[in-house]
Design an enzyme around this catalytic site. Sequence first.
Site, PDB file in Angstrom:
ATOM      1  CD  GLU A  41       5.037  -9.308  20.635  1.00  0.00           C
ATOM      2  OE1 GLU A  41       3.956  -9.601  20.072  1.00  0.00           O
ATOM      3  OE2 GLU A  41       5.557 -10.024  21.508  1.00  0.00           O
TER       4      GLU A  41
ATOM      5  CD  GLU B  59       1.248 -10.433  23.871  1.00  0.00           C
ATOM      6  OE1 GLU B  59       0.665 -11.535  23.953  1.00  0.00           O
ATOM      7  OE2 GLU B  59       1.483  -9.872  22.777  1.00  0.00           O
TER       8      GLU B  59
END
Length: 370
Positions: free
Chosen positions: A162, A27
Amino acid sequence: NWVNDWATMAKRYAGNPTVIGFDLRNEPHTPAGVAYAQGATWGTGDPNTDIRLAYQNAGNAILAVNPQALIFAEGISMNPDSAAASGFDGTWWGGDLVMAGQFPVTLSSPNHVVYSAHDYGPVLFQQTWFNSSTTQASLFGVWNKFWGYVWVQKIAPLWVGEFGTGNGATDVSDTTPGSQGQWFSSLVAYIKSAPSMGWTYWALNGEDSFALLDNGYDPTPVSAAKQSMLQAMQFPLTGSTPPTTTPPTTGPTTTGPTTTTATPPGATCTAAYSVTNSWAGGLQAQVTLTNTGTTAINGWTLQWTFPGDEKISNLWNATFTQSGAQVTAVAAAFDSTIAPGTSVSVGFTANATNAAAPTTFTVNGSACGH
């Protein structure tokens, strides 16, 4: 140091068939209150911020010692808005791959890059696209914009690295515009519409609020409905038939007839209807269509009529329409052919207060199909 560490890990696992690649950075994003040019960027050419350059440096170091490895490259969190140079377009951390088409990750050896996006629902943050006007189509548009186009335009393989939701009924499926359940069921449908798109659910462990298992890591999932939806979008392994869903041994009680198999005289297929989960005001079920003939069924339209008051809220492995009690499910591109002796399963969730299992099915206008 980061590049050298990845090279060390890649060398350690070189030749290990269970390690297929490396997700290089979790991320990358522009922190709140920081200008775009000071956070993670993509395609700017700035070696201090351009994550694409970092992926290339680490990726090439990995391939030098592990030539078979895949390089997983996550998106960032925002890019300058293409519609207005003075604006910004932000999404989830790791979820913005808008610039990957224009500025791809280019490695010393081709065909090793897999782009990865993370995506979540409104319980984590109220993104602008979660509102009273949200529809499945509008969510599809958001995903196509930020990362789905990579798969649609066949730029490179794509992996939704995710996504996850809670274990309540409305966390999994909900018709309320802008809701968590609408987001989750729509994302499942989106991924199912692109069967070669990879995905990983977050999270397995029971300590997480989005867990599949409980705190004791017992084999029975916390949410049978969620587990069933995820299982239904798993693709079959080579040489196998698509997975079927087994009703949970514990959890919500399934009421009414759970399995009905229709086999008209002379038919070359069977259609088995089963309720896999139920709750107050709704249920989850599937129809498994099996080709019992000797020739393939090429293209199929499956129809049935509910004896009860079921109203489908989400359906996967086909596109559907419902007119009153009658449902029409048309094959998706990836499962339009049913070879002799194999099956396809159409799963769905529905709202209902007086559910009853259908007993008659037609395929391409004939009783159970020919």
